[in-house]
Design a protein around this motif. Structure first.
Motif, PDB file in Angstrom:
ATOM      1  N   LEU A 144      -5.223   1.619   6.419  1.00  0.00           N
ATOM      2  CA  LEU A 144      -5.226   0.722   7.584  1.00  0.00           C
ATOM      3  C   LEU A 144      -6.346  -0.303   7.515  1.00  0.00           C
ATOM      4  O   LEU A 144      -6.166  -1.447   7.948  1.00  0.00           O
ATOM      5  N   VAL A 145      -7.500   0.076   6.983  1.00  0.00           N
ATOM      6  CA  VAL A 145      -8.590  -0.889   6.795  1.00  0.00           C
ATOM      7  C   VAL A 145      -8.115  -2.024   5.893  1.00  0.00           C
ATOM      8  O   VAL A 145      -8.260  -3.210   6.212  1.00  0.00           O
ATOM      9  N   LEU A 146      -7.545  -1.669   4.755  1.00  0.00           N
ATOM     10  CA  LEU A 146      -7.053  -2.679   3.814  1.00  0.00           C
ATOM     11  C   LEU A 146      -5.924  -3.508   4.417  1.00  0.00           C
ATOM     12  O   LEU A 146      -5.891  -4.731   4.274  1.00  0.00           O
ATOM     13  N   ALA A 147      -4.984  -2.834   5.083  1.00  0.00           N
ATOM     14  CA  ALA A 147      -3.832  -3.535   5.651  1.00  0.00           C
ATOM     15  C   ALA A 147      -4.242  -4.541   6.717  1.00  0.00           C
ATOM     16  O   ALA A 147      -3.780  -5.688   6.707  1.00  0.00           O
ATOM     17  N   THR A 148      -5.102  -4.122   7.632  1.00  0.00           N
ATOM     18  CA  THR A 148      -5.487  -5.040   8.713  1.00  0.00           C
ATOM     19  C   THR A 148      -6.348  -6.188   8.200  1.00  0.00           C
ATOM     20  O   THR A 148      -6.204  -7.324   8.660  1.00  0.00           O
ATOM     21  N   ALA A 149      -7.223  -5.908   7.237  1.00  0.00           N
ATOM     22  CA  ALA A 149      -8.051  -6.984   6.679  1.00  0.00           C
ATOM     23  C   ALA A 149      -7.182  -8.006   5.954  1.00  0.00           C
ATOM     24  O   ALA A 149      -7.354  -9.219   6.145  1.00  0.00           O
ATOM     25  N   ALA A 150      -6.253  -7.532   5.146  1.00  0.00           N
ATOM     26  CA  ALA A 150      -5.385  -8.452   4.409  1.00  0.00           C
ATOM     27  C   ALA A 150      -4.498  -9.254   5.369  1.00  0.00           C
ATOM     28  O   ALA A 150      -4.337 -10.462   5.204  1.00  0.00           O
ATOM     29  N   ALA A 168      -2.760  -3.064  13.198  1.00  0.00           N
ATOM     30  CA  ALA A 168      -1.847  -3.342  12.085  1.00  0.00           C
ATOM     31  C   ALA A 168      -0.493  -3.806  12.616  1.00  0.00           C
ATOM     32  O   ALA A 168       0.087  -4.768  12.102  1.00  0.00           O
ATOM     33  N   ARG A 169      -0.032  -3.141  13.640  1.00  0.00           N
ATOM     34  CA  ARG A 169       1.251  -3.541  14.241  1.00  0.00           C
ATOM     35  C   ARG A 169       1.153  -4.952  14.814  1.00  0.00           C
ATOM     36  O   ARG A 169       2.044  -5.774  14.616  1.00  0.00           O
ATOM     37  N   ASP A 170       0.073  -5.231  15.534  1.00  0.00           N
ATOM     38  CA  ASP A 170      -0.115  -6.561  16.128  1.00  0.00           C
ATOM     39  C   ASP A 170      -0.190  -7.656  15.071  1.00  0.00           C
ATOM     40  O   ASP A 170       0.219  -8.790  15.315  1.00  0.00           O
ATOM     41  N   LEU A 171      -0.735  -7.309  13.899  1.00  0.00           N
ATOM     42  CA  LEU A 171      -0.872  -8.280  12.817  1.00  0.00           C
ATOM     43  C   LEU A 171       0.391  -8.403  11.956  1.00  0.00           C
ATOM     44  O   LEU A 171       0.410  -9.163  10.997  1.00  0.00           O
ATOM     45  N   LEU A 231       0.850  -1.191   0.000  1.00  0.00           N
ATOM     46  CA  LEU A 231       0.000   0.000   0.000  1.00  0.00           C
ATOM     47  C   LEU A 231       0.884   1.238   0.000  1.00  0.00           C
ATOM     48  O   LEU A 231       1.672   1.445   0.926  1.00  0.00           O
ATOM     49  N   LEU A 232       0.765   2.028  -1.049  1.00  0.00           N
ATOM     50  CA  LEU A 232       1.510   3.273  -1.175  1.00  0.00           C
ATOM     51  C   LEU A 232       0.618   4.395  -0.669  1.00  0.00           C
ATOM     52  O   LEU A 232      -0.405   4.704  -1.278  1.00  0.00           O
ATOM     53  N   LEU A 233       0.978   4.973   0.462  1.00  0.00           N
ATOM     54  CA  LEU A 233       0.182   6.042   1.064  1.00  0.00           C
ATOM     55  C   LEU A 233       0.847   7.376   0.774  1.00  0.00           C
ATOM     56  O   LEU A 233       1.890   7.701   1.335  1.00  0.00           O
ATOM     57  N   ILE A 264       2.596  -4.450   3.421  1.00  0.00           N
ATOM     58  CA  ILE A 264       3.541  -3.360   3.620  1.00  0.00           C
ATOM     59  C   ILE A 264       2.808  -2.047   3.364  1.00  0.00           C
ATOM     60  O   ILE A 264       2.163  -1.895   2.334  1.00  0.00           O
ATOM     61  N   ILE A 265       2.911  -1.130   4.311  1.00  0.00           N
ATOM     62  CA  ILE A 265       2.461   0.239   4.066  1.00  0.00           C
ATOM     63  C   ILE A 265       3.718   1.068   3.854  1.00  0.00           C
ATOM     64  O   ILE A 265       4.584   1.145   4.736  1.00  0.00           O
ATOM     65  N   PHE A 266       3.824   1.652   2.677  1.00  0.00           N
ATOM     66  CA  PHE A 266       4.945   2.523   2.330  1.00  0.00           C
ATOM     67  C   PHE A 266       4.382   3.935   2.253  1.00  0.00           C
ATOM     68  O   PHE A 266       3.613   4.259   1.352  1.00  0.00           O
ATOM     69  N   ALA A 267       4.717   4.751   3.228  1.00  0.00           N
ATOM     70  CA  ALA A 267       4.195   6.112   3.293  1.00  0.00           C
ATOM     71  C   ALA A 267       5.237   7.084   2.762  1.00  0.00           C
ATOM     72  O   ALA A 267       6.417   6.992   3.093  1.00  0.00           O
ATOM     73  N   THR A 268       4.779   7.997   1.926  1.00  0.00           N
ATOM     74  CA  THR A 268       5.663   9.018   1.383  1.00  0.00           C
ATOM     75  C   THR A 268       5.006  10.380   1.451  1.00  0.00           C
ATOM     76  O   THR A 268       3.786  10.477   1.583  1.00  0.00           O
TER      77      THR A 268
END
Length: 126
Positions: free
Chosen positions: A22-28, A78-81, A8-10, A36-40
């Motif tokens: 975060l919805v997508l990340a935690t569900a996946a 997300a961190r816990d997952l 996920l490119l944020l 991976i959340i890559f924030a820029t």
């Protein structure tokens, strides 16, 4: 057969984009995918040690009032997952955010690291 990595490119620093990342990340992650959340740029706000501006957004309390998990619930989940959190080195410099302002579990790396980590997996941009 293993499931593909979800990258996920944020790019946005707004509440809505950060929340949905975060919805997508935690569900996946909950269904066993590596995420991976890559924030820029402004998206790096999500990875601050204290994302106070996002948590103070009126949308956060509106979600809670409607029984929807907001950033305050989803970020620790997300961190816990095991979601991998990466802040873009160039994005940090572009916005003037210091590495010391990030949460301790956030990696700082470039886009090449993100692309290699996602590999042939799926990538979404928010």
């Amino acid at each position: 057969m293993s499931t593909p990595v979800l990258g996920l490119l944020l790019r946005s620093g707004g509440h809505e984009a950060a929340h949905y990342a975060l919805v997508l990340a935690t569900a996946a992650a909950a269904v066993g995918r590596d995420v991976i959340i890559f924030a820029t740029n402004d998206g790096c706000a999500l990875l601050r040690a204290d994302p106070a501006a996002l948590l103070a957004d009126p949308r956060e309390s509106a979600l809670a009032a409607r029984g929807v998990a907001g950033i305050g619930v989803l970020l620790p989940a997300a961190r816990d997952l095991g979601v991998r959190l990466i802040a873009c080195d160039a994005g940090l410099r572009a916005t003037g955010l210091e590495t010391a302002e990030l949460a301790v579990d956030v990696e700082v790396a470039g886009v090449v690291t993100f692309l290699v980590a996602v590999g042939t997996g799926q990538m979404l941009s928010l």
